[in-house]
Motif scaffolding. Structure first.
Motif, PDB file in Angstrom:
ATOM      1  N   ARG A 267     -16.103   0.790   6.594  1.00 19.09           N
ATOM      2  CA  ARG A 267     -14.830   0.945   7.323  1.00 19.09           C
ATOM      3  C   ARG A 267     -14.513   2.418   7.489  1.00 19.09           C
ATOM      4  NH1 ARG A 267     -10.648  -1.898   9.246  1.00 19.09           N
ATOM      5  NH2 ARG A 267     -11.369  -3.901   8.412  1.00 19.09           N
ATOM      6  N   ARG A 268     -14.691   2.913   8.707  1.00 21.56           N
ATOM      7  CA  ARG A 268     -14.558   4.343   8.982  1.00 21.56           C
ATOM      8  C   ARG A 268     -13.135   4.667   9.452  1.00 21.56           C
ATOM      9  NH1 ARG A 268     -19.384   7.197   9.211  1.00 21.56           N
ATOM     10  NH2 ARG A 268     -21.169   5.914   8.627  1.00 21.56           N
ATOM     11  N   GLU A 269     -12.210   4.435   8.562  1.00 19.56           N
ATOM     12  CA  GLU A 269     -10.804   4.761   8.769  1.00 19.56           C
ATOM     13  C   GLU A 269     -10.105   4.640   7.428  1.00 19.56           C
ATOM     14  OE1 GLU A 269      -8.279   2.016  10.762  1.00 19.56           O
ATOM     15  OE2 GLU A 269      -9.100   0.256   9.730  1.00 19.56           O
ATOM     16  N   THR A 270      -8.832   5.014   7.392  1.00 19.73           N
ATOM     17  CA  THR A 270      -7.998   4.773   6.217  1.00 19.73           C
ATOM     18  C   THR A 270      -6.848   3.875   6.656  1.00 19.73           C
ATOM     19  OG1 THR A 270      -8.570   6.846   5.137  1.00 19.73           O
ATOM     20  CG2 THR A 270      -6.486   5.816   4.490  1.00 19.73           C
ATOM     21  N   ARG A 271      -6.949   2.595   6.307  1.00 21.46           N
ATOM     22  CA  ARG A 271      -5.938   1.619   6.748  1.00 21.46           C
ATOM     23  C   ARG A 271      -4.899   1.362   5.672  1.00 21.46           C
ATOM     24  NH1 ARG A 271      -5.110  -1.887  11.028  1.00 21.46           N
ATOM     25  NH2 ARG A 271      -6.767  -0.695  12.026  1.00 21.46           N
ATOM     26  N   TRP A 272      -5.289   1.479   4.398  1.00 20.54           N
ATOM     27  CA  TRP A 272      -4.372   1.212   3.289  1.00 20.54           C
ATOM     28  C   TRP A 272      -4.399   2.418   2.353  1.00 20.54           C
ATOM     29  CZ3 TRP A 272      -8.644  -2.067   4.341  1.00 20.54           C
ATOM     30  CH2 TRP A 272      -8.355  -3.162   5.167  1.00 20.54           C
TER      31      TRP A 272
ATOM     32  N   SER B  78       0.826  -1.202   0.000  1.00 21.08           N
ATOM     33  CA  SER B  78       0.000   0.000   0.000  1.00 21.08           C
ATOM     34  C   SER B  78       0.864   1.258   0.000  1.00 21.08           C
ATOM     35  CB  SER B  78      -0.921   0.011   1.222  1.00 21.08           C
ATOM     36  OG  SER B  78      -1.588   1.247   1.355  1.00 21.08           O
ATOM     37  N   GLY B  79       1.960   1.245   0.767  1.00 18.17           N
ATOM     38  CA  GLY B  79       2.847   2.398   0.806  1.00 18.17           C
ATOM     39  C   GLY B  79       3.471   2.687  -0.535  1.00 18.17           C
ATOM     40  N   ARG B  80       3.898   1.630  -1.231  1.00 22.57           N
ATOM     41  CA  ARG B  80       4.484   1.829  -2.563  1.00 22.57           C
ATOM     42  C   ARG B  80       3.451   2.396  -3.530  1.00 22.57           C
ATOM     43  NH1 ARG B  80       6.688  -3.252  -1.471  1.00 22.57           N
ATOM     44  NH2 ARG B  80       5.332  -4.233  -3.022  1.00 22.57           N
ATOM     45  N   ALA B  81       2.210   1.909  -3.426  1.00 17.86           N
ATOM     46  CA  ALA B  81       1.151   2.424  -4.294  1.00 17.86           C
ATOM     47  C   ALA B  81       0.852   3.879  -3.985  1.00 17.86           C
ATOM     48  CB  ALA B  81      -0.108   1.572  -4.137  1.00 17.86           C
ATOM     49  N   GLN B  82       0.979   4.247  -2.709  1.00 17.90           N
ATOM     50  CA  GLN B  82       0.689   5.615  -2.295  1.00 17.90           C
ATOM     51  C   GLN B  82       1.727   6.608  -2.808  1.00 17.90           C
ATOM     52  OE1 GLN B  82       0.991   6.160   1.921  1.00 17.90           O
ATOM     53  NE2 GLN B  82      -0.054   8.150   1.931  1.00 17.90           N
ATOM     54  N   GLY B  83       2.974   6.158  -2.921  1.00 20.83           N
ATOM     55  CA  GLY B  83       4.075   7.068  -3.174  1.00 20.83           C
ATOM     56  C   GLY B  83       3.934   7.929  -4.408  1.00 20.83           C
ATOM     57  N   ALA B  84       3.758   7.322  -5.568  1.00 18.60           N
ATOM     58  CA  ALA B  84       3.726   8.088  -6.814  1.00 18.60           C
ATOM     59  C   ALA B  84       2.557   9.057  -6.841  1.00 18.60           C
ATOM     60  CB  ALA B  84       3.656   7.143  -8.005  1.00 18.60           C
ATOM     61  N   THR B  85       1.398   8.632  -6.322  1.00 16.02           N
ATOM     62  CA  THR B  85       0.228   9.517  -6.290  1.00 16.02           C
ATOM     63  C   THR B  85       0.470  10.707  -5.372  1.00 16.02           C
ATOM     64  OG1 THR B  85      -1.267   7.656  -6.713  1.00 16.02           O
ATOM     65  CG2 THR B  85      -2.238   9.646  -5.784  1.00 16.02           C
ATOM     66  N   ALA B  86       0.987  10.441  -4.172  1.00 20.69           N
ATOM     67  CA  ALA B  86       1.216  11.513  -3.208  1.00 20.69           C
ATOM     68  C   ALA B  86       2.290  12.484  -3.693  1.00 20.69           C
ATOM     69  CB  ALA B  86       1.612  10.924  -1.860  1.00 20.69           C
ATOM     70  N   GLU B  87       3.343  11.962  -4.318  1.00 22.75           N
ATOM     71  CA  GLU B  87       4.399  12.835  -4.827  1.00 22.75           C
ATOM     72  C   GLU B  87       3.872  13.739  -5.936  1.00 22.75           C
ATOM     73  OE1 GLU B  87       8.002  13.001  -3.875  1.00 22.75           O
ATOM     74  OE2 GLU B  87       6.798  12.349  -2.155  1.00 22.75           O
ATOM     75  N   ALA B  88       3.008  13.200  -6.786  1.00 18.85           N
ATOM     76  CA  ALA B  88       2.422  14.010  -7.852  1.00 18.85           C
ATOM     77  C   ALA B  88       1.534  15.106  -7.268  1.00 18.85           C
ATOM     78  CB  ALA B  88       1.632  13.130  -8.808  1.00 18.85           C
ATOM     79  N   LEU B  89       0.736  14.755  -6.243  1.00 15.47           N
ATOM     80  CA  LEU B  89      -0.129  15.748  -5.605  1.00 15.47           C
ATOM     81  C   LEU B  89       0.694  16.856  -4.936  1.00 15.47           C
ATOM     82  CD1 LEU B  89      -2.884  13.455  -4.025  1.00 15.47           C
ATOM     83  CD2 LEU B  89      -3.203  15.134  -5.854  1.00 15.47           C
ATOM     84  N   ALA B  90       1.896  16.503  -4.503  1.00 20.64           N
ATOM     85  CA  ALA B  90       2.774  17.491  -3.855  1.00 20.64           C
ATOM     86  C   ALA B  90       3.603  18.283  -4.865  1.00 20.64           C
ATOM     87  CB  ALA B  90       3.703  16.782  -2.878  1.00 20.64           C
ATOM     88  N   GLY B  91       3.397  18.041  -6.159  1.00 18.90           N
ATOM     89  CA  GLY B  91       4.120  18.780  -7.185  1.00 18.90           C
ATOM     90  C   GLY B  91       5.474  18.206  -7.525  1.00 18.90           C
ATOM     91  N   ARG B  92       5.715  16.951  -7.090  1.00 10.82           N
ATOM     92  CA  ARG B  92       7.037  16.346  -7.340  1.00 10.82           C
ATOM     93  C   ARG B  92       6.948  15.180  -8.331  1.00 10.82           C
ATOM     94  NH1 ARG B  92       7.090  17.305  -1.626  1.00 10.82           N
ATOM     95  NH2 ARG B  92       6.501  15.127  -1.229  1.00 10.82           N
ATOM     96  N   GLY B  93       5.899  15.142  -9.108  1.00  7.87           N
ATOM     97  CA  GLY B  93       5.733  14.080 -10.082  1.00  7.87           C
ATOM     98  C   GLY B  93       6.060  14.571 -11.491  1.00  7.87           C
ATOM     99  N   PRO B  94       6.124  13.665 -12.479  1.00 13.51           N
ATOM    100  CA  PRO B  94       5.887  12.231 -12.336  1.00 13.51           C
ATOM    101  C   PRO B  94       7.060  11.510 -11.663  1.00 13.51           C
ATOM    102  CG  PRO B  94       6.515  12.744 -14.587  1.00 13.51           C
ATOM    103  CD  PRO B  94       6.375  14.056 -13.876  1.00 13.51           C
ATOM    104  N   CYS B  95       6.792  10.242 -11.334  1.00 18.55           N
ATOM    105  CA  CYS B  95       7.804   9.438 -10.651  1.00 18.55           C
ATOM    106  C   CYS B  95       8.315   8.332 -11.568  1.00 18.55           C
ATOM    107  CB  CYS B  95       7.219   8.851  -9.372  1.00 18.55           C
ATOM    108  SG  CYS B  95       6.808  10.109  -8.138  1.00 18.55           S
ATOM    109  N   TYR B  96       9.491   7.812 -11.213  1.00 20.61           N
ATOM    110  CA  TYR B  96      10.180   6.870 -12.093  1.00 20.61           C
ATOM    111  C   TYR B  96      10.850   5.758 -11.287  1.00 20.61           C
ATOM    112  CZ  TYR B  96       9.916  10.879 -15.302  1.00 20.61           C
ATOM    113  OH  TYR B  96       9.475  11.921 -16.072  1.00 20.61           O
TER     114      TYR B  96
END
Length: 566
Positions: free
Chosen positions: A514-519, A279-297
């Motif tokens: 599921r009232r949380e964010t687990r993944w 889940s963390g690896r999947a999160q990385g590229a999306t979060a970096e793009a949202l922060a203005g640091r994308g695209p990722c490679y």
């Protein structure tokens, strides 16, 4: 079309296996080895020689206990990766068979790479390298060795049949000619795989089927079980794969094969910000793009010619489009970093925990019905060998249970199947639907994408959006009920859509529950964006009177056996 134009064929089996993927094929092989007198029937929508997740091949066995490691270490790894929402008993029971099924595949003819000492070449702590382009034909050929295994290809099973003693068989139709099949079975195994195509995919139009998971795996096994009240688990634990952009080829081949790190457009490695779980690896590229640091490679510039050649060969075993892209563009990995992106969400119990709620022996909550492979919930990270192990465990249980399972009589079988065969006939004789199946499929995928956390929503959703998704999917389900077909291929597309809509209903109900964010890499609940340790339990569901009801189950931490009690 008149009633007589739809030929009705009645079949009988001791063991019916719906789905001819890795789990289904190995289940049939295992059952035939145990008892050569059993009548074993495998029903496959496509052809077992090239169907399911292994259709294009695979270049590694991703679930293997490498020398110096143990099954309990694998259990701990899966528990960590899935943030504790796993069934210990299921993971451990399949892990104990990883190496056995691997050796069996080698005996069947699978080429497994070995070092100078004759040991398997490992690719990390839990996997080994193979030449697996022909892994599915190898399994299909093994089926042919057993006289008591009958394989019927190109038949789409739509529904499980139920009498007073539980599941008693299934009904479906040929995708090639006008015939319905009513199958009586003393025990039925669902091994149809997970669900793709619920969400709008990465690539549009002609390339929409270039995706991570097999595009024709529709979640049919989930849907047919849910419709008759089987308990399901963890559909909110969707799977988003990190893949090579456009080709949707696997990134692990590069990351593990040559040790290439993930970097953002600034050249910074960023995995430390999100963790190294799936889940963390999947999160990385999306979060970096949202922060203005994308695209990722994946940083591949500077690879040696030997490493580059190894990558090109590896992708030819499972995703040749990536190798072709490198050669056609001239941007080979040693010259140009490989851009990565997330896929649309999938529901797949082989990578995450979505699927049937089963006991340790792979019984579902309905008598006479069993589950294995991607369709079985609670045991992430099963991959090929885990799916095969579950197939073997399931049929061992089924054979033990046969003594208490009677065979339904012919007249009763036709009676319980009549509603569905009449439905098939109506769809082919009444042609007054306003919409076609592709219109409704596109509407479903757009709804899920926008309102239920797809790519365009950056995998985020909230309660209000899910309410909208739920309403629109219900509307689409009503519209799909009126669809008609001019031929059997259109019939197939209609029932694939209906199955996907059923799975969408379940996914939405679970996401709401599921009232949380687990993944966070697989989806962020914007109303509850943090992990909450009070939610360390299973979110399950059962369908009653057409509505999805949520139930919860405690974790089975430290338990190596589980039986249904309610």
């Amino acid at each position: 079309m008149k009633r007589d134009d739809l030929r009705l064929e009645t079949l009988r089996a001791d063991i019916l296996i719906v789905g001819g993927g890795a789990a289904g094929c190995y289940a049939a092989i295992s059952a035939a080895r145990i008892n050569p007198d059993l009548r074993i029937l495998v029903v496959e929508k496509a052809n077992v020689k090239r169907s399911g997740c292994l259709a294009g091949g695979v270049n590694a066995i991703n679930a293997y206990i490498v020398e110096g490691h143990t099954e309990h270490e694998y259990l701990e790894y899966v528990r960590w990766d899935a943030e504790k929402i796993i069934r210990d008993d299921l993971v451990l029971s399949m892990a104990k068979r990883f190496n056995e099924t691997t050796r069996d595949l080698e005996r069947m003819g699978l080429v497994i790479l070995k070092d100078e000492s004759g040991n398997y070449v490992s690719r990390g702590k839990r996997n080994i390298k193979i030449n697996g382009e022909n892994i599915k034909p190898i399994l299909a050929s093994e089926l042919e060795r057993y006289d008591n295994i009958c394989v019927i290809n190109h038949v789409n099973v739509t529904d499980l049949l139920v009498d007073e003693n539980g599941v008693c068989g299934a009904v479906g139709f040929s995708v090639n000619f006008e015939a319905a099949f009513v199958i009586a079975a003393r025990a039925t195994l669902v091994a149809t795989g997970g669900a793709a195509g619920l969400y709008r995919p990465n690539n549009p139009g002609f390339s929409r089927h270039k995706m991570w998971y097999p595009p024709f795996n529709t979640g049919a096994g989930y849907a047919m079980g849910a419709r008759i009240g089987a308990e399901m688990t963890s559909f909110e634990m969707r799977f988003v794969a990190q893949r090579c952009k456009d080709t949707i080829a696997p990134t692990g081949t590069i990351a593990l094969g040559v040790g290439a790190p993930e970097v953002n457009v600034l050249g910074e490695t960023y995995a430390f910000r999100y963790g190294h779980s799936t889940s963390g690896r999947a999160q990385g590229a999306t979060a970096e793009a949202l922060a203005g640091r994308g695209p990722c490679y994946l940083k591949t510039v500077g690879l040696s010619s030997e490493q580059e050649a190894e990558l090109c060969r590896a992708y030819l075993n499972m995703s040749p489009a990536q190798t072709l892209k490198w050669f056609e563009s001239g941007q080979t990995p040693s010259r140009c970093n490989v851009e990565i992106e997330g896929t649309e969400p999938y529901i797949v119990g082989g990578h995450t925990g979505s699927g049937y709620w089963i006991d340790t022996s792979r019984r579902t909550t309905l008598a006479g019905l069993y589950a294995a492979g991607d369709v079985a919930g609670g045991a992430p990270k099963k991959f090929v060998t885990g799916a095969m192990a579950e197939g073997a465990i399931a049929v061992e249980t089924m054979i033990d249970d046969l003594a208490s399972r009677s065979e339904i009589q012919s007249e009763d079988l036709v009676r319980v199947a009549r509603e569905k065969t009449d439905e098939y006939l109506r769809r082919m004789t009444v042609h007054d639907s306003v919409y076609n199946v592709f219109d409704l499929e596109e509407a479903m995928q757009k709804t899920m994408d926008v309102y239920a956390g797809g790519i365009s929503a950056k995998y985020r959703y909230n309660d209000n959006q899910l309410e909208i998704a739920q309403t629109r999917v219900a509307e689409l389900t009503q519209m799909a009920a009126a669809l008609s077909a001019r031929d059997m291929d259109e019939m197939l597309r209609i029932y694939e859509l209906i199955d996907r809509l059923t799975v969408c209903e379940t996914v939405i109900a679970h996401l709401k529950a599921r009232r949380e964010t687990r993944w966070p890499g697989f989806g962020v609940n914007a109303n509850y964006p943090e992990k909450n340790n009070e939610w360390e339990f299973f979110v399950n569901s059962r369908r009653r009177d057409g509505l999805v009801e949520i139930v919860t189950r405690p974790l089975t931490l430290g338990k190596d056996w589980y039986e249904h009690t309610n």
